[in-house]
Design an enzyme around this catalytic site. Structure first.
Site, PDB file in Angstrom:
ATOM      1  N   ASN A  82     -11.179   0.323  10.474  1.00 20.29           N
ATOM      2  CA  ASN A  82     -10.038   0.459   9.575  1.00 20.29           C
ATOM      3  C   ASN A  82      -9.513  -0.522   8.539  1.00 20.29           C
ATOM      4  O   ASN A  82      -8.834  -0.267   7.669  1.00 20.29           O
ATOM      5  CB  ASN A  82      -8.892   0.635  10.596  1.00 20.29           C
ATOM      6  N   ALA A  83     -10.087  -1.910   8.770  1.00 23.46           N
ATOM      7  CA  ALA A  83      -9.761  -3.078   8.016  1.00 23.46           C
ATOM      8  C   ALA A  83      -9.881  -2.741   6.662  1.00 23.46           C
ATOM      9  O   ALA A  83     -11.189  -2.051   6.032  1.00 23.46           O
ATOM     10  CB  ALA A  83     -10.496  -4.191   8.450  1.00 23.46           C
ATOM     11  N   ILE A  85      -8.664  -3.936   2.395  1.00 28.36           N
ATOM     12  CA  ILE A  85      -7.784  -4.664   1.404  1.00 28.36           C
ATOM     13  C   ILE A  85      -7.692  -4.030   0.144  1.00 28.36           C
ATOM     14  O   ILE A  85      -8.565  -3.064  -0.076  1.00 28.36           O
ATOM     15  CB  ILE A  85      -8.227  -6.124   1.346  1.00 28.36           C
ATOM     16  N   THR A  86      -6.735  -4.100  -0.848  1.00 24.35           N
ATOM     17  CA  THR A  86      -6.621  -3.726  -2.304  1.00 24.35           C
ATOM     18  C   THR A  86      -6.729  -5.189  -3.110  1.00 24.35           C
ATOM     19  O   THR A  86      -5.801  -6.100  -2.510  1.00 24.35           O
ATOM     20  CB  THR A  86      -5.311  -2.892  -2.591  1.00 24.35           C
ATOM     21  N   GLN A 144      -8.215   1.096  -9.436  1.00 19.07           N
ATOM     22  CA  GLN A 144      -8.656   0.981  -8.467  1.00 19.07           C
ATOM     23  C   GLN A 144     -10.318   1.435  -8.402  1.00 19.07           C
ATOM     24  O   GLN A 144     -10.725   1.768  -7.489  1.00 19.07           O
ATOM     25  CB  GLN A 144      -8.069   1.893  -7.151  1.00 19.07           C
ATOM     26  N   TYR A 147     -11.799  -0.245  -5.001  1.00 22.42           N
ATOM     27  CA  TYR A 147     -11.180   0.357  -3.901  1.00 22.42           C
ATOM     28  C   TYR A 147     -11.855   1.666  -3.616  1.00 22.42           C
ATOM     29  O   TYR A 147     -12.395   2.233  -2.859  1.00 22.42           O
ATOM     30  CB  TYR A 147      -9.758   0.301  -4.035  1.00 22.42           C
ATOM     31  N   PRO A 177      -6.862   9.121   4.745  1.00 21.45           N
ATOM     32  CA  PRO A 177      -5.430   9.116   4.487  1.00 21.45           C
ATOM     33  C   PRO A 177      -4.845   9.107   3.006  1.00 21.45           C
ATOM     34  O   PRO A 177      -5.681   8.584   2.058  1.00 21.45           O
ATOM     35  CB  PRO A 177      -5.020   7.765   5.291  1.00 21.45           C
ATOM     36  N   GLY A 178      -3.711   9.612   2.824  1.00 15.27           N
ATOM     37  CA  GLY A 178      -3.204   9.789   1.579  1.00 15.27           C
ATOM     38  C   GLY A 178      -2.329   8.449   1.673  1.00 15.27           C
ATOM     39  O   GLY A 178      -2.562   7.425   2.135  1.00 15.27           O
TER      40      GLY A 178
HETATM   41  N1  CAA Z   1      -2.891   7.367 -15.078  1.00 16.44           N
HETATM   42  C1  CAA Z   1      -3.006   7.278 -16.338  1.00 16.44           C
HETATM   43  N2  CAA Z   1      -2.412   6.321 -17.105  1.00 16.44           N
HETATM   44  C2  CAA Z   1      -1.677   5.160 -16.219  1.00 16.44           C
HETATM   45  C3  CAA Z   1      -1.646   5.547 -14.933  1.00 16.44           C
HETATM   46  C4  CAA Z   1      -2.151   6.610 -14.183  1.00 16.44           C
HETATM   47  N3  CAA Z   1      -2.314   6.881 -13.042  1.00 16.44           N
HETATM   48  N4  CAA Z   1      -1.171   4.317 -14.274  1.00 16.44           N
HETATM   49  C5  CAA Z   1      -0.477   3.722 -15.273  1.00 16.44           C
HETATM   50  N5  CAA Z   1      -1.137   4.140 -16.387  1.00 16.44           N
HETATM   51  C6  CAA Z   1      -0.833   3.478 -17.653  1.00 16.44           C
HETATM   52  C7  CAA Z   1       0.622   3.333 -18.027  1.00 16.44           C
HETATM   53  O1  CAA Z   1       1.107   4.560 -18.385  1.00 16.44           O
HETATM   54  C8  CAA Z   1       0.632   2.325 -19.025  1.00 16.44           C
HETATM   55  O2  CAA Z   1       0.220   2.933 -20.261  1.00 16.44           O
HETATM   56  P1  CAA Z   1       0.942   2.370 -21.680  1.00 16.44           P
HETATM   57  O3  CAA Z   1       0.599   0.895 -21.635  1.00 16.44           O
HETATM   58  O4  CAA Z   1       0.331   3.209 -22.702  1.00 16.44           O
HETATM   59  O5  CAA Z   1       2.531   2.398 -21.405  1.00 16.44           O
HETATM   60  C9  CAA Z   1      -0.729   1.607 -18.654  1.00 16.44           C
HETATM   61  O6  CAA Z   1      -1.525   2.437 -18.008  1.00 16.44           O
HETATM   62  C10 CAA Z   1      -0.503   0.216 -17.934  1.00 16.44           C
HETATM   63  O7  CAA Z   1       0.242   0.495 -17.034  1.00 16.44           O
HETATM   64  P2  CAA Z   1       0.803  -0.773 -16.083  1.00 16.44           P
HETATM   65  O8  CAA Z   1       1.929  -1.207 -16.583  1.00 16.44           O
HETATM   66  O9  CAA Z   1       1.020  -0.090 -14.597  1.00 16.44           O
HETATM   67  O10 CAA Z   1      -0.430  -1.700 -15.746  1.00 16.44           O
HETATM   68  P3  CAA Z   1      -0.621  -2.768 -15.092  1.00 16.44           P
HETATM   69  O11 CAA Z   1      -1.927  -3.587 -15.712  1.00 16.44           O
HETATM   70  O12 CAA Z   1       0.773  -3.814 -15.056  1.00 16.44           O
HETATM   71  O13 CAA Z   1      -0.994  -2.465 -13.546  1.00 16.44           O
HETATM   72  C11 CAA Z   1      -1.931  -1.216 -12.126  1.00 16.44           C
HETATM   73  C12 CAA Z   1      -1.850  -1.643 -13.608  1.00 16.44           C
HETATM   74  C13 CAA Z   1      -2.334  -2.562 -11.184  1.00 16.44           C
HETATM   75  C14 CAA Z   1      -3.134  -0.423 -11.705  1.00 16.44           C
HETATM   76  C15 CAA Z   1      -0.829  -0.501 -11.504  1.00 16.44           C
HETATM   77  O14 CAA Z   1      -0.692   0.448 -12.257  1.00 16.44           O
HETATM   78  C16 CAA Z   1      -0.849  -0.264 -10.075  1.00 16.44           C
HETATM   79  O15 CAA Z   1      -0.475  -1.179  -9.137  1.00 16.44           O
HETATM   80  N6  CAA Z   1      -1.025   1.048  -9.968  1.00 16.44           N
HETATM   81  C17 CAA Z   1      -1.178   1.579  -8.438  1.00 16.44           C
HETATM   82  C18 CAA Z   1      -2.554   1.825  -7.924  1.00 16.44           C
HETATM   83  C19 CAA Z   1      -2.527   2.496  -6.805  1.00 16.44           C
HETATM   84  O16 CAA Z   1      -2.180   3.661  -6.588  1.00 16.44           O
HETATM   85  N7  CAA Z   1      -2.975   1.839  -5.825  1.00 16.44           N
HETATM   86  C20 CAA Z   1      -2.822   2.367  -4.307  1.00 16.44           C
HETATM   87  C21 CAA Z   1      -2.723   1.055  -3.522  1.00 16.44           C
HETATM   88  S1  CAA Z   1      -2.378   1.998  -1.905  1.00 16.44           S
HETATM   89  C22 CAA Z   1      -3.882   2.301  -1.298  1.00 16.44           C
HETATM   90  O17 CAA Z   1      -5.005   2.297  -1.899  1.00 16.44           O
HETATM   91  C23 CAA Z   1      -3.786   3.015  -0.035  1.00 16.44           C
HETATM   92  C24 CAA Z   1      -4.473   4.331   0.111  1.00 16.44           C
HETATM   93  O18 CAA Z   1      -5.652   4.465   0.485  1.00 16.44           O
HETATM   94  C25 CAA Z   1      -3.899   5.344  -0.680  1.00 16.44           C
END
Ligand code: CAA
Length: 240
Positions: A82-83, A85-86, A144, A147, A177-178
């Site tokens: 399960n371990a 990181i992101t 990601q 990841y 998982p979602g």
């Molecule tokens: N699809 C298309 N474009 C996207 C997008 C997406 N999903 N997300 C962001 N963008 C675009 C934004 O609209 C923005 O565009 P503009 O500059 O034209 O406005 C551009 O990308 C930059 O977006 P951010 O300001 O968010 O960029 P950032 O560099 O500050 O951050 C990021 C980027 C770190 C990836 C941030 O968007 C983020 O943290 N996203 C979440 C990623 C995520 O879902 N992680 C899951 C973690 S939990 C997990 O992983 C558990 C699991 O198993 C489900």
């Protein structure tokens, strides 16, 4: 005799719920952790489950850690990888270390732990391995590449190892998982998370217990016919 289970990252979040669920099934659980000793001790006190510190991304540490668990609790019958990181960021901003740490821990950890536990399961003719993948390994996710690649790798790893365990009484399955209500998901920027939740058909984040139920199902004594499968628990976000 009670089954012995190791849950990596088993002292908090989804891992904590899994450790508790396996304990409820009558198993003796060892909860591995890599980080905060104080928090792990508090978990041990609260849950009555021993915790063991090592980094699953470190091959030798897994060998030593699993040997210690076997010596103190008995041979390991159940392994839950399960371990994880992101280190989120777009490819342009992602450093080599962000890439490498996530692959080394999330995917390499599964290899390291299986190397330490799988041979004994085969020898004794019974075992259960559950690897925690992710919706983002199935569908990809912006920001990601590390990841998603590691989690996608876990799904391939599961299907390959399942074939090696099938005739030996060892099942190997994955859960994808979602978005679950944990610290990891809480770290996603609020505005981004809002957009993600809006796309989940059930209309909410999942709960750690809802993942633990799936693990319990896959680890059951009666689970011998379920192997090489992926259980997608994501509120309908990705129907795969
Ligand atoms: N699809 C298309 N474009 C996207 C997008 C997406 N999903 N997300 C962001 N963008 C675009 C934004 O609209 C923005 O565009 P503009 O500059 O034209 O406005 C551009 O990308 C930059 O977006 P951010 O300001 O968010 O960029 P950032 O560099 O500050 O951050 C990021 C980027 C770190 C990836 C941030 O968007 C983020 O943290 N996203 C979440 C990623 C995520 O879902 N992680 C899951 C973690 S939990 C997990 O992983 C558990 C699991 O198993 C489900």
């Amino acid at each position: 005799m009670a089954r012995i289970a190791i849950v990596t990252g088993g002292t908090r979040g989804i891992g904590e719920a899994i450790s508790l669920a396996l304990k409820d099934m009558g198993m003796t659980v060892a909860a591995n952790y890599a980080g905060n000793e104080e928090k792990a001790n508090a978990f041990t006190e609260r849950a009555g489950i021993k915790s063991y510190k090592w980094d699953v991304g470190d091959y030798d540490a897994c060998q030593t850690g699993c040997a210690k668990v076997a010596e103190e609790l008995g041979p390991v019958d159940v392994l839950v990888n399960n371990a994880g990181i992101t280190r989120d960021g777009t490819l342009a901003r992602m450093s080599f270390d962000d890439w490498n740490d996530v692959i080394r821990i999330n995917l390499g950890g599964c290899f390291n732990m299986a190397k330490a536990c799988f041979p004994g399961m085969v020898e004794r003719g019974w075992g259960r391995i559950v690897n925690i993948g992710s919706i983002n390994g199935q569908a990809g996710q912006y920001g990601q590449v590390n990841y998603a690649a590691a989690k996608s790798g876990i799904h391939g790893f599961t299907k390959a190892l399942a074939q090696e365990g099938a005739k030996k009484g060892v099942t190997v399955n994955a859960i994808a998982p979602g978005y679950i209500d944990t610290d990891m998901v809480a770290a996603v920027p609020e505005a981004v998370l809002e957009k993600i939740v809006a796309k989940i058909p059930v209309g909410r984040l999942g709960q750690a217990d809802e993942i633990a139920r799936g693990v319990a199902f896959l680890c059951a004594e009666e689970g011998g016919f379920v192997t090489g499968s992926t259980l997608s628990l994501n509120g309908g976000q990705h129907m795969y």
